[in-house]
Scaffold this active site. Structure first.
Site, short mmCIF file in Angstrom:
data_model
loop_
_atom_site.label_atom_id
_atom_site.label_comp_id
_atom_site.label_asym_id
_atom_site.label_seq_id
_atom_site.Cartn_x
_atom_site.Cartn_y
_atom_site.Cartn_z
N ASP A 189 10.51 74.69 74.42
CA ASP A 189 10.71 73.31 73.94
C ASP A 189 10.99 72.30 75.06
OD1 ASP A 189 11.12 75.27 71.93
OD2 ASP A 189 12.19 73.84 70.66
N GLU B 133 8.12 69.91 70.46
CA GLU B 133 8.77 69.29 69.29
C GLU B 133 9.91 68.34 69.63
OE1 GLU B 133 11.05 71.51 66.52
OE2 GLU B 133 12.47 72.16 68.03
N ASN B 134 10.47 68.44 70.86
CA ASN B 134 11.57 67.57 71.26
C ASN B 134 11.19 66.64 72.42
OD1 ASN B 134 13.07 70.59 70.82
ND2 ASN B 134 13.78 68.90 69.55
N HIS C 69 11.29 69.80 64.22
CA HIS C 69 11.45 68.39 64.61
C HIS C 69 10.14 67.62 64.57
CE1 HIS C 69 15.69 68.06 65.57
NE2 HIS C 69 15.63 69.26 66.12
N HIS D 53 8.60 79.72 65.68
CA HIS D 53 9.69 78.76 65.81
C HIS D 53 10.73 79.07 64.75
CE1 HIS D 53 11.06 74.96 67.53
NE2 HIS D 53 11.52 74.67 66.34
N HIS E 216 12.90 77.34 69.43
CA HIS E 216 13.83 76.64 68.53
C HIS E 216 15.29 76.77 68.94
CE1 HIS E 216 15.63 74.81 65.02
NE2 HIS E 216 16.32 75.89 64.80
N HIS F 172 16.56 77.15 71.85
CA HIS F 172 16.74 76.55 73.18
C HIS F 172 17.55 77.45 74.12
CE1 HIS F 172 15.82 72.05 72.08
NE2 HIS F 172 15.02 72.90 71.44
#
Ligand SMILES: [Fe+2]
Ligand SMILES: [Fe+2]
Length: 278
Positions: free
Chosen positions: A22, A53-54, A82, A165, A190, A192
């Site tokens: 991510d 996604e981030n 996200h 994820h 997901h 992290h």
């Protein structure tokens, strides 16, 4: 050199695939822009997949942030829960073939959950994006959708990469075990937090529970530390700005046998971005 069905010469040396965990905010995008060109040469990368996604301010992704990441050398982008944080993601879902959302949304939702990447000298490589359901929004069952999609993709290629994820390690491992021998790799995203359980299952599927994240690690999962502590301490809403310091590009490097689609090796990547002092 063997010929593909279309008559093109296909290189059967292993395919080196880098998956980037991510990408969080501007620091994450900066890490990709500055480190990926160097890593492409050093690691002799054939293909790069990244979870975005981030990418926009830590929440969702915009057209501009996606374009920055593609321009830096990412071939295919995956996402997760996200996905919808920025409204203009709809444009990406409707127009960008290299941009994936989790497959397991109900029929009729815009976007795509898998794609097949073609390049001149390599066999096609499929990428599949799934999202877990344990401690996550209740999407369709990724085990059912995932298995069906993999069999469909295998009519095109045996080289298949899956971004799972998900929050729960049990759900990630179970999905990867189900797909062992049917896909080249399953790597989780997901949480992290990069895990240390990289391995190759008996059927030839490489696995890592979580790739980690690309962004500032002097943080709580990429966000400034104090507001997150305050949220947990006082149970009150806080603004979670993206943190700044100790930027790492994290992910996994997977070597795939081009003829069989079996993984040859998997190793974790955690590459620091040198501070310039600017
Ligand atoms: Fe997520
Ligand atoms: Fe994330």
């Amino acid at each position: 050199m063997p010929l593909a069905s279309g008559g093109l010469a296909v290189n059967l040396s292993p395919v080196n695939l880098l998956f980037i965990g991510d990408i969080v905010g501007e620091p994450g995008r900066r890490a990709v822009k500055q480190l990926l060109p160097k890593l492409r040469g050093q690691l002799q990368l054939d293909m790069v997949v990244a979870n975005g996604e981030n990418a926009a301010g830590g929440a969702g992704i915009t057209v501009n942030t996606a374009n920055e990441i593609f321009a830096a050398g990412v071939d295919i982008m995956t996402t997760g829960d996200h996905l919808w944080d920025q409204k203009e993601v709809a444009i990406l879902l409707q127009t960008e073939a290299r941009f994936l959302r989790p497959l397991n949304y109900p029929p009729g939702v815009i976007g795509r959950g898998s794609t097949v990447w073609h390049s001149e000298k390599l066999p096609p490589v499929a990428v599949l994006n799934l999202q877990g359901r344990t401690f996550m929004p209740p999407l369709e069952n990724p085990f059912l959708c995932g298995k069906t999609e993999v069999e469909l993709l295998r009519t095109i290629t045996k080289l298949i990469f899956v971004d799972m994820h998900a929050e729960a390690t049990s759900e990630k491992i179970a999905l990867a075990r189900m797909l062992d021998g049917r896909v080249s790799a399953v790597v989780g995203t997901h949480t992290h937090v990069q895990t240390a359980d990289e391995q190759i299952f008996p059927g030839g599927t490489a696995y890592l529970s979580d790739a980690g994240f690309t962004g500032p690690h002097e943080s709580v999962l990429g966000r400034e530390i104090e507001p997150v502590i305050e949220r947990f301490r006082a149970n009150t809403p806080q603004k979670f700005d993206v943190a700044k310091d100790r930027i790492l590009l994290q992910g996994a490097l997977i070597d795939i046998d081009a003829a069989t689609g079996r993984a040859i090796s998997i190793r974790r990547i955690s590459e620091p971005l040198a501070e310039t002092g600017n």
